[in-house]
Design an enzyme around this catalytic site. Structure first.
Site, PDB file in Angstrom:
ATOM      1  N   GLY A 112       0.843  -1.204   0.000  1.00  0.00           N
ATOM      2  CA  GLY A 112       0.000   0.000   0.000  1.00  0.00           C
ATOM      3  C   GLY A 112       0.872   1.246   0.000  1.00  0.00           C
ATOM      4  N   ARG A 114     -12.717   0.871  17.261  1.00  0.00           N
ATOM      5  CA  ARG A 114     -11.255   0.760  17.378  1.00  0.00           C
ATOM      6  C   ARG A 114     -10.890  -0.668  17.755  1.00  0.00           C
ATOM      7  NH1 ARG A 114      -7.500   1.446  20.711  1.00  0.00           N
ATOM      8  NH2 ARG A 114      -5.568   2.307  19.897  1.00  0.00           N
ATOM      9  N   ASP A 124       7.080  10.510  14.850  1.00  0.00           N
ATOM     10  CA  ASP A 124       6.538  11.522  15.760  1.00  0.00           C
ATOM     11  C   ASP A 124       7.582  12.613  16.026  1.00  0.00           C
ATOM     12  OD1 ASP A 124       4.164  10.096  15.891  1.00  0.00           O
ATOM     13  OD2 ASP A 124       4.829   8.893  17.591  1.00  0.00           O
ATOM     14  N   HIS A 172       2.276   5.328  20.206  1.00  0.00           N
ATOM     15  CA  HIS A 172       1.986   6.095  18.998  1.00  0.00           C
ATOM     16  C   HIS A 172       0.514   6.477  19.091  1.00  0.00           C
ATOM     17  CE1 HIS A 172       2.441   7.498  15.017  1.00  0.00           C
ATOM     18  NE2 HIS A 172       1.696   6.585  14.454  1.00  0.00           N
TER      19      HIS A 172
HETATM   20  O1  TXD Z   1       3.843   5.555  12.556  1.00  0.00           O
HETATM   21  C1  TXD Z   1       3.332   4.548  12.146  1.00  0.00           C
HETATM   22  N1  TXD Z   1       3.643   3.377  12.669  1.00  0.00           N
HETATM   23  C2  TXD Z   1       2.347   4.585  11.061  1.00  0.00           C
HETATM   24  C3  TXD Z   1       1.478   3.453  10.892  1.00  0.00           C
HETATM   25  C4  TXD Z   1       2.311   5.641  10.128  1.00  0.00           C
HETATM   26  C5  TXD Z   1       1.528   5.563   9.013  1.00  0.00           C
HETATM   27  C6  TXD Z   1       0.697   4.414   8.721  1.00  0.00           C
HETATM   28  N2  TXD Z   1       0.561   3.521   9.830  1.00  0.00           N
HETATM   29  C7  TXD Z   1      -0.129   2.234   9.608  1.00  0.00           C
HETATM   30  O2  TXD Z   1       0.575   1.455   8.625  1.00  0.00           O
HETATM   31  C8  TXD Z   1      -1.526   2.331   9.052  1.00  0.00           C
HETATM   32  O3  TXD Z   1      -2.458   2.656  10.060  1.00  0.00           O
HETATM   33  C9  TXD Z   1      -1.713   0.925   8.516  1.00  0.00           C
HETATM   34  O4  TXD Z   1      -2.020   0.034   9.590  1.00  0.00           O
HETATM   35  C10 TXD Z   1      -0.325   0.572   7.979  1.00  0.00           C
HETATM   36  C11 TXD Z   1      -0.198   0.710   6.466  1.00  0.00           C
HETATM   37  O5  TXD Z   1      -0.605   1.980   6.064  1.00  0.00           O
HETATM   38  P1  TXD Z   1      -0.847   2.323   4.512  1.00  0.00           P
HETATM   39  O6  TXD Z   1      -1.176   3.750   4.422  1.00  0.00           O
HETATM   40  O7  TXD Z   1       0.256   1.749   3.715  1.00  0.00           O
HETATM   41  O8  TXD Z   1      -2.159   1.457   4.257  1.00  0.00           O
HETATM   42  P2  TXD Z   1      -2.656   0.881   2.847  1.00  0.00           P
HETATM   43  O9  TXD Z   1      -2.269   1.777   1.744  1.00  0.00           O
HETATM   44  O10 TXD Z   1      -4.096   0.549   3.062  1.00  0.00           O
HETATM   45  O11 TXD Z   1      -1.822  -0.469   2.678  1.00  0.00           O
HETATM   46  C12 TXD Z   1      -2.020  -1.599   3.449  1.00  0.00           C
HETATM   47  C13 TXD Z   1      -1.727  -2.778   2.561  1.00  0.00           C
HETATM   48  C14 TXD Z   1      -2.734  -2.961   1.418  1.00  0.00           C
HETATM   49  O12 TXD Z   1      -2.067  -2.981   0.173  1.00  0.00           O
HETATM   50  C15 TXD Z   1      -3.398  -4.312   1.723  1.00  0.00           C
HETATM   51  O13 TXD Z   1      -3.761  -5.049   0.567  1.00  0.00           O
HETATM   52  C16 TXD Z   1      -2.291  -5.006   2.498  1.00  0.00           C
HETATM   53  O14 TXD Z   1      -1.771  -3.989   3.337  1.00  0.00           O
HETATM   54  N3  TXD Z   1      -2.752  -6.141   3.295  1.00  0.00           N
HETATM   55  C17 TXD Z   1      -2.035  -7.277   3.395  1.00  0.00           C
HETATM   56  N4  TXD Z   1      -0.839  -7.622   2.882  1.00  0.00           N
HETATM   57  C18 TXD Z   1      -0.381  -8.860   3.166  1.00  0.00           C
HETATM   58  N5  TXD Z   1      -1.069  -9.733   3.943  1.00  0.00           N
HETATM   59  C19 TXD Z   1      -2.260  -9.431   4.475  1.00  0.00           C
HETATM   60  N6  TXD Z   1      -2.926 -10.292   5.239  1.00  0.00           N
HETATM   61  C20 TXD Z   1      -2.799  -8.143   4.198  1.00  0.00           C
HETATM   62  N7  TXD Z   1      -3.949  -7.514   4.538  1.00  0.00           N
HETATM   63  C21 TXD Z   1      -3.907  -6.287   3.972  1.00  0.00           C
END
Ligand code: TXD
Length: 310
Positions: A9, A87, A147, A174
């Site tokens: 993603g 949540r 952060d 976080h």
């Molecule tokens: O500071 C931090 N830690 C963060 C965390 C800062 C920004 C984003 N943060 C979290 O990272 C956010 O709340 C999400 O939990 C993750 C990923 O964020 P992103 O913006 O990249 O989300 P997307 O664009 O929705 O991408 C998630 C991808 C997407 O392509 C799904 O198809 C995939 O995860 N996905 C999976 N991949 C592999 N295996 C499984 N099971 C799966 N489920 C979903």
């Protein structure tokens, strides 16, 4: 170095691209459950090589066999909160995803360093640690670097100075329970309290706490990814090049700060072995209380997941 990014993603793909661009990996795997997306993005990145001047072998995949023998695995897989989802629902869903992802990683890589990005961050890092069976030094959550980068950006904006000269200390969980430590936040070594009035500092701290939400409000769909991905890459670089940077990361504590067994953000030394040292710095009582409160919240949430993570 072979580096795998799980989740193609916004954060995952941007992280992979920056890793290739900075030539931090010989081999890079981008994996997602969605068919075609990691392959398409991976190939697009690979085709950047001739003009971006990197030779990284980039593979997009839906198959964990391609991740075999990874040195570093970055987990960004997760679902965003959907309308009507609490949540707690999101916590359960993402814990299930991180559990499945970690189990699959460990089938193919013996001793990787895992960097967790998926939210809720501190809790998902705990899930990855439990399921991986790896020592705590090898499972690290990314949040504090982001952060602190946000806090540094806002201070730079306020003072009109280079961001490079600003050092910020942000500990804790976080999100709401983040603990920006003003005492250790400086501009070229000068405490910010000597440069800014207390009310201004309070405003910048509040903006930092809401840094993620501020971007979500603009984007409407999805959340921040450039600064998050760059923060992951800063951690990756310190590990790959054994730079021993001191960065705030979510790590499992063993009595430091009076916290036992909980993953929470504190300053650590990052090198080729992962977390090489945890620094226990002197905190004002109010900051220590906030850090411990942060850890209690993470703990309570982790307990709810016992049935899922086993
Ligand atoms: O500071 C931090 N830690 C963060 C965390 C800062 C920004 C984003 N943060 C979290 O990272 C956010 O709340 C999400 O939990 C993750 C990923 O964020 P992103 O913006 O990249 O989300 P997307 O664009 O929705 O991408 C998630 C991808 C997407 O392509 C799904 O198809 C995939 O995860 N996905 C999976 N991949 C592999 N295996 C499984 N099971 C799966 N489920 C979903």
């Amino acid at each position: 170095m072979k580096i795998t990014v799980i989740g193609a993603g916004n954060v995952g793909a941007t992280t992979a691209f920056r890793i290739a661009d900075k030539k931090l990996a010989r081999e890079l795997v981008l994996l997602d459950v969605v068919e075609g997306v990691p392959q398409g993005k991976g190939l697009d990145m690979y085709e950047t090589g001739p003009v971006g001047l990197f030779d990284t072998k980039i593979t997009g995949s839906n198959d964990y066999a391609d991740t075999a023998n990874s040195d570093i695995v970055i987990i960004t897989a997760g679902l965003p909160r959907k309308p009507g989802m609490t949540r707690e629902d999101l916590l359960m869903k993402n814990a299930g995803i991180v559990k499945e992802v970690t189990d699959n990683i460990m089938k193919h890589s013996k001793n990787p360093i895992i960097i967790v990005v998926s939210n809720p961050l501190d809790i998902m890092t705990h899930v990855a640690w439990v399921r991986s069976g790896l020592p705590k030094e090898r499972v690290i959550g990314m949040a504090g670097v982001l952060d602190a980068a946000r806090f540094r950006s806002f201070i730079a904006m306020e003072l009109g100075v280079s961001m490079q000269d600003i050092n910020a200390c942000v500990l804790g969980g976080h999100g709401d329970s983040m603990v920006p430590v003003v005492k250790y936040t400086t501009v070229a070594g000068i405490p910010i309290a000597d440069l800014l009035p207390a009310e201004t500092i309070d405003k910048l701290v509040e903006r930092t706490r809401n840094g993620g939400a501020e971007i979500v409000e603009y984007l409407k769909q999805g959340s921040a990814f450039y600064a998050p991905a760059s923060s992951v890459v800063e951690m990756v670089e310190s590990i790959v090049l054994d730079r021993k940077r001191v960065l705030p990361c979510a790590v499992g504590l063993d009595g430091q700060y009076g916290i036992n067994g909980t993953f929470v953000g504190v300053p650590v030394k990052l090198g080729k072995n992962g977390v090489e040292q945890i620094y226990e710095i002197n905190l004002e009582q109010s900051d220590l209380d906030s850090l411990q409160k942060s850890a209690r919240i993470v703990d309570e949430n982790c307990k709810m997941l016992d049935s899922i993570i086993g």
